[in-house]
Design a protein around this motif. Structure first.
Motif, PDB file in Angstrom:
ATOM      1  N   ALA A 157       0.821  -1.213   0.000  1.00  0.00           N
ATOM      2  CA  ALA A 157       0.000   0.000   0.000  1.00  0.00           C
ATOM      3  C   ALA A 157       0.852   1.260   0.000  1.00  0.00           C
ATOM      4  CB  ALA A 157      -0.934   0.007   1.213  1.00  0.00           C
ATOM      5  N   SER A 162       2.171  -0.070  -4.323  1.00  0.00           N
ATOM      6  CA  SER A 162       0.837   0.035  -4.916  1.00  0.00           C
ATOM      7  C   SER A 162       0.915   0.130  -6.433  1.00  0.00           C
ATOM      8  CB  SER A 162       0.095   1.252  -4.347  1.00  0.00           C
ATOM      9  OG  SER A 162       0.792   2.459  -4.609  1.00  0.00           O
ATOM     10  N   ALA A 179       0.019  -5.688   3.643  1.00  0.00           N
ATOM     11  CA  ALA A 179      -0.029  -4.334   4.201  1.00  0.00           C
ATOM     12  C   ALA A 179      -0.319  -4.455   5.692  1.00  0.00           C
ATOM     13  CB  ALA A 179      -1.077  -3.485   3.494  1.00  0.00           C
ATOM     14  N   LYS A 184      -5.747  -0.394   4.577  1.00  0.00           N
ATOM     15  CA  LYS A 184      -4.809  -0.527   3.468  1.00  0.00           C
ATOM     16  C   LYS A 184      -5.128  -1.756   2.622  1.00  0.00           C
ATOM     17  CE  LYS A 184      -0.966   1.924   5.657  1.00  0.00           C
ATOM     18  NZ  LYS A 184       0.450   1.873   6.088  1.00  0.00           N
ATOM     19  N   TRP A 187      -7.986  -1.066   0.375  1.00  0.00           N
ATOM     20  CA  TRP A 187      -7.585  -0.259  -0.784  1.00  0.00           C
ATOM     21  C   TRP A 187      -6.899  -1.120  -1.833  1.00  0.00           C
ATOM     22  CZ3 TRP A 187      -2.604   2.443  -2.039  1.00  0.00           C
ATOM     23  CH2 TRP A 187      -2.759   3.323  -3.124  1.00  0.00           C
ATOM     24  N   ASN A 198      -3.161  -8.792   5.913  1.00  0.00           N
ATOM     25  CA  ASN A 198      -2.601  -7.908   6.923  1.00  0.00           C
ATOM     26  C   ASN A 198      -1.533  -8.693   7.675  1.00  0.00           C
ATOM     27  OD1 ASN A 198      -2.005  -6.331   9.148  1.00  0.00           O
ATOM     28  ND2 ASN A 198      -4.129  -5.764   9.582  1.00  0.00           N
ATOM     29  N   THR A 325      -0.903   5.913   3.265  1.00  0.00           N
ATOM     30  CA  THR A 325      -1.431   5.055   2.216  1.00  0.00           C
ATOM     31  C   THR A 325      -1.084   5.731   0.904  1.00  0.00           C
ATOM     32  OG1 THR A 325      -3.257   4.306   3.606  1.00  0.00           O
ATOM     33  CG2 THR A 325      -3.483   3.984   1.236  1.00  0.00           C
TER      34      THR A 325
END
Length: 332
Positions: A157, A162, A179, A184, A187, A198, A325
């Protein structure tokens, strides 16, 4: 005529995580009575990037890095007043240059920006600038990404990660991103990543056993440390490629990390370092497709904006807490 410029200088070398006491804001008078060939650039945005933590800098030096600016006064026909430029002038609000085309770390000291249309010029510090170019050349040339590859991106992220993931999708890869928060990860799903996790809640071994049971072809590494040790030891395919782009988990420590060499030898992995210094003369080549993808909606972006040059150190320090982010920029 002269104006007052503000600039941040380094007051003592970093030890561990950067702190506010490492920085001091100073003012200086800048004369706008320019000699032939000179230009005065007024900063609009300045960049903060993780690599700045380990880049050599002497006490008393101005903090370096990219900035987006506008030519305020010009005595140089090649840079008329009003021209938007990308320059390596660091954390300062006004600068007079006698040689705008002098060499700098990532190419000439000053570059004219292409036409961004209605897009914010700050993107030249992010997905269309050095981070985006790092992703573009790092993935496609250093990583030799191809359709069908299973690609893992750490710190996915962030400003580089990204973009890496989105370009990999454009090229037909299956993309896994890690992330550090639910927001995040959400996204990254919006960006089209096939799988996200995560890492603070799900161990990398657990995630990759689920998302890449057959192994990883290409790992774009922005973090190093134990995360990457686990990836290389347990999840890379034989002759897998690793683009070593960042090591943010280790920038603020003296820990050299766990040895990865048995994994490298055992799987005959190819570790390839990535630095935009190598591609400093190819900015236009990379910027053109990145900007086109943004305009077409194929490359999405997010910026974390900090207002005011006075808050540049806060923005920089926040990088190491994972507060951003996408790309962090400081708006002057």
């Amino acid at each position: 005529m002269s104006l007052t410029a503000k600039k941040w200088i380094l007051t003592k070398q970093f030890a561990g995580v950067p702190k506010l006491e490492n920085f001091k804001l100073e003012e200086e008078a800048v004369s706008l009575a320019l000699k032939p060939g000179e230009i005065a650039i007024e900063a609009l945005y300045v960049s903060v990037d993780p690599y700045m933590r380990i880049f050599p800098l002497n006490v008393g030096d101005t903090l370096f890095g990219d900035q987006i600016g506008r030519v305020k006064v010009s005595n140089n026909a090649d840079f008329p007043e009003g021209t938007l430029v990308l320059s390596f002038l660091g954390w300062r609000t006004l600068t007079v240059l006698s040689n705008p085309e002098a060499p700098a770390v990532f190419g000439p000291l000053v570059r004219k920006l292409p036409d961004f249309g209605d897009l914010p010029p700050s993107l030249a510090l992010g997905c269309v600038g050095m981070p985006g170019l790092t992703a573009y050349f790092g993935l496609l040339e250093r990583g030799e990404a191809k359709a069908g590859d299973v690609v893992l991106v750490s710190a996915a992220a962030g400003a580089v990660g990204s973009v890496v993931g989105q370009i990999a999708k454009i090229k037909g890869c299956t993309v896994i991103g890690s992330a550090g928060s639910k927001e995040k990860c959400d996204w990254l799903k919006e960006l089209g990543f096939d799988h996200v996790f995560n890492y603070k809640e799900t161990a990398v071994d657990e995630a990759l056993k689920q998302f890449a049971p057959g192994g990883i072809d290409l790992y774009f590494d922005n973090v190093a440390g134990d995360f990457s040790f686990a990836v290389l030891q347990n999840h890379m395919k034989v002759r897998g490629r690793v683009v070593c782009c960042g090591a943010i988990s280790e920038y603020n420590t003296d820990n050299t990390g766990r040895s990865i060499y048995l994994s490298v030898i055992g799987k005959m992995l190819e570790l390839r370092g990535m630095s935009m210094v190598e591609y400093k003369n190819r900015y236009s080549e990379g910027m053109s497709p990145l900007l086109q993808w943004v305009k077409e909606g194929k490359l999405k972006h997010r910026e974390t904006i900090t207002e005011g040059i006075e808050r540049a150190p806060e923005a920089f320090i926040s990088l190491f807490r994972g507060a951003n982010t996408g790309k962090i920029v400081v708006k002057i």
